[in-house]
Design an enzyme around this catalytic site. Structure first.
Site, PDB file in Angstrom:
ATOM      1  N   ASN A 140       4.571  -2.717  15.770  1.00 25.30           N
ATOM      2  CA  ASN A 140       4.593  -3.375  17.081  1.00 25.30           C
ATOM      3  C   ASN A 140       4.971  -2.385  18.172  1.00 25.30           C
ATOM      4  O   ASN A 140       4.121  -1.899  18.907  1.00 25.30           O
ATOM      5  CB  ASN A 140       5.541  -4.577  17.086  1.00 25.30           C
ATOM      6  CG  ASN A 140       5.379  -5.431  18.340  1.00 25.30           C
ATOM      7  OD1 ASN A 140       4.850  -5.008  19.356  1.00 25.30           O
ATOM      8  ND2 ASN A 140       5.807  -6.658  18.279  1.00 25.30           N
ATOM      9  N   GLY A 173      12.063  -1.162  15.854  1.00 18.67           N
ATOM     10  CA  GLY A 173      11.922  -0.527  17.160  1.00 18.67           C
ATOM     11  C   GLY A 173      12.480   0.879  17.259  1.00 18.67           C
ATOM     12  O   GLY A 173      12.422   1.503  18.313  1.00 18.67           O
ATOM     13  N   LYS A 226       6.782 -15.033   8.416  1.00 18.79           N
ATOM     14  CA  LYS A 226       7.516 -13.783   8.239  1.00 18.79           C
ATOM     15  C   LYS A 226       8.989 -14.120   8.418  1.00 18.79           C
ATOM     16  O   LYS A 226       9.452 -14.418   9.532  1.00 18.79           O
ATOM     17  CB  LYS A 226       7.072 -12.736   9.266  1.00 18.79           C
ATOM     18  CG  LYS A 226       7.807 -11.419   9.109  1.00 18.79           C
ATOM     19  CD  LYS A 226       7.514 -10.452  10.229  1.00 18.79           C
ATOM     20  CE  LYS A 226       8.695  -9.541  10.429  1.00 18.79           C
ATOM     21  NZ  LYS A 226       8.570  -8.707  11.630  1.00 18.79           N
ATOM     22  N   ALA A 271       8.652  -2.478  10.297  1.00 22.30           N
ATOM     23  CA  ALA A 271       9.738  -1.995  11.146  1.00 22.30           C
ATOM     24  C   ALA A 271      10.015  -0.501  11.010  1.00 22.30           C
ATOM     25  O   ALA A 271      10.030   0.044   9.909  1.00 22.30           O
ATOM     26  CB  ALA A 271      11.045  -2.742  10.881  1.00 22.30           C
ATOM     27  N   GLY A 272      10.207   0.120  12.168  1.00 22.09           N
ATOM     28  CA  GLY A 272      10.668   1.500  12.220  1.00 22.09           C
ATOM     29  C   GLY A 272       9.578   2.552  12.307  1.00 22.09           C
ATOM     30  O   GLY A 272       9.867   3.727  12.519  1.00 22.09           O
TER      31      GLY A 272
END
Lengths: 257, 65
Positions: free
Chosen positions: A206, A157, A96, A184-185
């Protein structure tokens, strides 16, 4: 079922392994998510602690495929070197690819990203580039040899979900055959469902799981959202419209005034 | 000689990277190495000679997103 570099993957939820309260909770979250792919990174190892060795045996016991990242890299050289090191340690050609360009938003440096992708694809890496929804950048990444794209939903995040719906829809429409993973996000399961409803192939989560009050429970919630979103996409959602349309039949309405 | 290992100065007797890893307590660990910003693959560690002031990075699997 979809494929990532010829590997069939059933679960459309990819999970990051960072920031869990404990290794045991990470294990529970991975199991509850049903994920088949987790992201990992490389960091300095202290001889006394050997934290990395403990983490690596835990990940191997999970029985999932790993996707090493180049998180924290700000230059092409750092990202390419990290990819080389990750390939040796994790024994996978998957990477990644992150080349961070801006500190506050962790927005990718798309110029460095394309250059690093070109180098790594030429070395037979299978690159998952963390990118924006920019169509031209996507085109360049594919020309460099990438066969998967990972556009951001919003900053890493942040939990803001899909910030630029128009841009993401355009990306999906333009590259209909390319596996696209929203990375992401994502903050809550409804964001993940929305991504899948729009036809994105998968999401990578995550923080939304690891920082939830009950990560394993949240991982399960995301698994359901992703499954529902995919089903909805396949079922063909209606187009939104500005005016109301009665859902009950108009013909046969009684005259009761 | 003095090396910068993961950002910390330390004194090492070993002359090559493989021996330095053993001396520093990493003999059997799963890790990747770089010297002065260049990746050194595992099979090349024994022939990678070190010099005073070299920057050695020793990286291991870690949590990531």
């Amino acid at each position: 079922m979809f494929t990532l570099y010829d590997v069939p993957v059933r679960s459309r939820l990819l999970l990051g392994t960072a920031r869990y309260p404990s290794p045991m909770i990470l294990t529970e979250a991975v199991q509850a998510s049903g994920t088949e792919v987790v992201t990992v990174s490389l960091r300095r190892e202290a001889a006394g602690e050997r934290a990395g060795q403990a983490f690596w045996s835990l990940v191997r016991e999970l029985g999932v495929r790993v996707l090493p990242n180049t998180a924290g890299c700000h230059t092409v050289k750092e990202a390419v070197t990290t990819a080389h090191m990750a390939r040796e340690v994790f024994g996978t050609r998957w990477v990644k690819l992150e080349v961070i360009g801006e500190e506050d938003t962790l927005q990718p440096d798309v110029f460095g990203l394309v250059e690093a992708a070109r180098i790594l694809c030429a070395e037979e890496f299978e690159v998952f580039p963390y990118t924006t929804e920019d169509l031209t950048v996507a085109e360049r990444l594919l020309a460099a040899g990438c066969r998967v794209l990972m556009p951001w939903g919003s900053p890493i995040g942040s939990g803001h979900g899909l910030n630029n719906l128009f841009g993401l829809k355009a990306l999906r429409a333009r590259f209909a055959q390319v596996p696209l993973i929203i990375d992401a996000g994502i903050g809550v399961p409804s964001h993940a469902a929305q991504a899948l409803e729009l036809g994105f192939d998968a999401v990578l989560i995550n923080t939304a799981v690891s920082q939830a009050a009950d990560p394993a429970r949240m991982a399960g919630a995301f698994a359901q959202a992703v499954a529902a979103g995919r089903e909805a996409f396949l079922a063909g959602p209606i187009e939104p419209r500005d005016m109301a349309v009665p859902s009950s039949p108009v013909v046969g309405t009684a005259l009761l005034s | 000689m003095n090396l910068q290992v993961n950002g910390q100065w330390c004194e090492v007797r070993a002359a090559d990277l493989a021996a330095a890893l053993a001396e520093l307590g990493f003999a059997d660990a799963v890790l990747a190495t770089a010297v002065n910003g260049q990746f050194v693959p595992a099979p090349e560690r024994a022939t990678a000679t070190l010099a005073e002031g070299d920057r050695v990075e020793i990286l291991a699997p870690m949590q990531g997103g």
